[in-house]
Design an enzyme around this catalytic site. Structure first.
Site, PDB file in Angstrom:
ATOM      1  N   THR A  15       0.816  -1.222   0.000  1.00  0.00           N
ATOM      2  CA  THR A  15       0.000   0.000   0.000  1.00  0.00           C
ATOM      3  C   THR A  15       0.846   1.267   0.000  1.00  0.00           C
ATOM      4  O   THR A  15       0.493   2.260  -0.631  1.00  0.00           O
ATOM      5  CB  THR A  15      -0.888   0.023   1.270  1.00  0.00           C
ATOM      6  OG1 THR A  15      -1.730  -1.113   1.231  1.00  0.00           O
ATOM      7  CG2 THR A  15      -1.740   1.273   1.343  1.00  0.00           C
ATOM      8  N   SER A  60       1.467  -7.605  -1.415  1.00  0.00           N
ATOM      9  CA  SER A  60       2.133  -8.694  -0.690  1.00  0.00           C
ATOM     10  C   SER A  60       1.271  -9.942  -0.563  1.00  0.00           C
ATOM     11  O   SER A  60       1.742 -10.977  -0.100  1.00  0.00           O
ATOM     12  CB  SER A  60       2.629  -8.236   0.675  1.00  0.00           C
ATOM     13  OG  SER A  60       1.595  -8.189   1.606  1.00  0.00           O
TER      14      SER A  60
HETATM   15  N1  ASP Z   1      -2.662  -5.515   0.257  1.00  0.00           N
HETATM   16  C1  ASP Z   1      -1.577  -4.705   0.738  1.00  0.00           C
HETATM   17  C2  ASP Z   1      -0.321  -5.545   0.715  1.00  0.00           C
HETATM   18  O1  ASP Z   1      -0.095  -6.313   1.603  1.00  0.00           O
HETATM   19  C3  ASP Z   1      -1.853  -4.184   2.102  1.00  0.00           C
HETATM   20  C4  ASP Z   1      -0.775  -3.302   2.674  1.00  0.00           C
HETATM   21  O2  ASP Z   1       0.221  -2.995   2.092  1.00  0.00           O
HETATM   22  O3  ASP Z   1      -0.947  -2.850   3.811  1.00  0.00           O
HETATM   23  O4  ASP Z   1       0.452  -5.444  -0.207  1.00  0.00           O
END
Ligand code: ASP
Length: 342
Positions: A15, A60
């Protein structure tokens, strides 16, 4: 005494570096240079910062062992050139990745700090700047010309944790991580308060060694009331299966039904290792405390003690790649290798 350090910033995605897609409104990873332009504050830090990025940054949720190896090799190749490493990573699987690198790097004498954010760096209310800037400052902390931190950590919302002790506990709050069984290593307030007693003490005479083998022939099974017998039988019968992590109740308790215990017993007799971890967020497995865990101990289930599920998954991958006998595997799994269990 040297006050400025050389820090390598590794961008994997998450994010922190995402923007909204115009058409769908969904968050997706964007280019690292754009990310850096959003943080002019980096130039104000006393440390010298160099950057390297995944060619295609990822959310991720797409993390896998091949990417862990990629991050580890990026660090290994440049290990002598930097005093510390900061890895920008999505929060969803950050605890797994931090755990993985903790096992892959033996005799680490420099900090590897994972961080990310709940809101993108371009968002007005972002938590990314504090997380990133403080992570760099902690990675650059030195005493007597040696890094203060010499382990794999995770920094989020004013706290530095031992990475392999963390779990993501909240999808909404800025405080997204917890380390229920081990205290924070650093609390960031007006000053950076280092908890010296909790830090990993490196053995400086030993050389850093990168372990690259990870075996993914494992299953993670969470017990619940009414768990389906034939499904479980299918999983346990899977060809090639080498290890199972069983998330049990409370202090390591599971059903005492005959079919269940016999199934585990047969699986163990085939040479498959089974590790008992608790599905509680904190506390420890203690087989034999209740009648409902005595049978597990008797048939040779391994105790995960107070390890997190995330750390147990990668510790199992790491140890299975070493081709140990089940007996040796049990002894080593039940021993703390990188401070992942008490
Ligand atoms: N979906 C995102 C990831 O894990 C969530 C984050 O970065 O907080 O890449």
């Amino acid at each position: 005494m040297k006050t400025s350090a050389n820090i390598l910033l590794i961008y994997t995605g998450g994010t922190i570096g995402m923007v909204k897609d115009f058409e769908t409104g969904a968050l997706k990873a964007f280019n690292f240079d754009e990310l850096l332009q959003n943080i002019p504050e980096l130039k104000l830090l006393e440390h010298s910062i160099e950057t390297v990025s995944f060619e295609k940054p990822i959310d991720s949720s797409n993390m896998r062992p091949a990417f862990w190896l990629q991050i580890a090799e990026m660090i290994e190749e440049r290990y002598e050139d930097y005093d510390g490493f900061v890895v920008l990573h999505g929060s969803d699987t950050m605890s797994y990745s931090a755990s993985a690198l903790s096992f892959m790097f033996e005799n680490l004498s420099k900090p590897i700090i994972f961080t990310g954010s709940q809101l993108p760096i371009g968002d007005l209310r972002t938590d990314a700047k504090e997380n990133l800037i403080t992570s760099i400052q902690i990675a650059g902390l030195q005493r007597h010309n040696k890094p203060v931190i010499s382990e794999v950590c995770l920094y989020f919302e004013y706290k530095l944790y031992r990475g392999n002790r963390t779990s993501k506990i909240n999808a909404e709050h800025f405080q997204a991580f917890a380390s229920p069984n081990y205290p924070p290593l650093v609390n960031s307030g007006v000053h950076l308060a280092v908890n010296d007693n909790a830090l990993w003490k490196p053995n400086n005479r030993r050389k850093m060694k990168l372990h690259t083998g990870l075996n993914d022939e494992i299953a993670l099974i969470k017990i619940f009331p009414g768990i389906n017998r034939s499904l479980l039988e299918h999983i346990m019968a899977k060809e090639g299966l080498q290890g199972v992590i069983l998330e049990t109740y409370g202090s390591g308790n599971a059903p005492t039904e005959e079919w269940f215990v016999n199934l585990l017993k047969q699986t163990i007799s085939r040479g498959v290792v089974i590790v008992n971890v608790t599905q509680c967020i904190g506390g420890s497995v203690s087989m034999g405390q209740y009648e409902t865990s005595t049978q597990l101990k008797k048939i040779g289930v391994i105790s995960g003690k107070d390890i997190t599920t995330e750390a147990a998954v990668v510790k199992m991958m790491y140890l299975l790649a070493k081709d140990l006998s089940p007996k040796v595997f049990k002894t080593i799994f039940e021993t703390s290798l990188r401070g992942e269990m008490s």
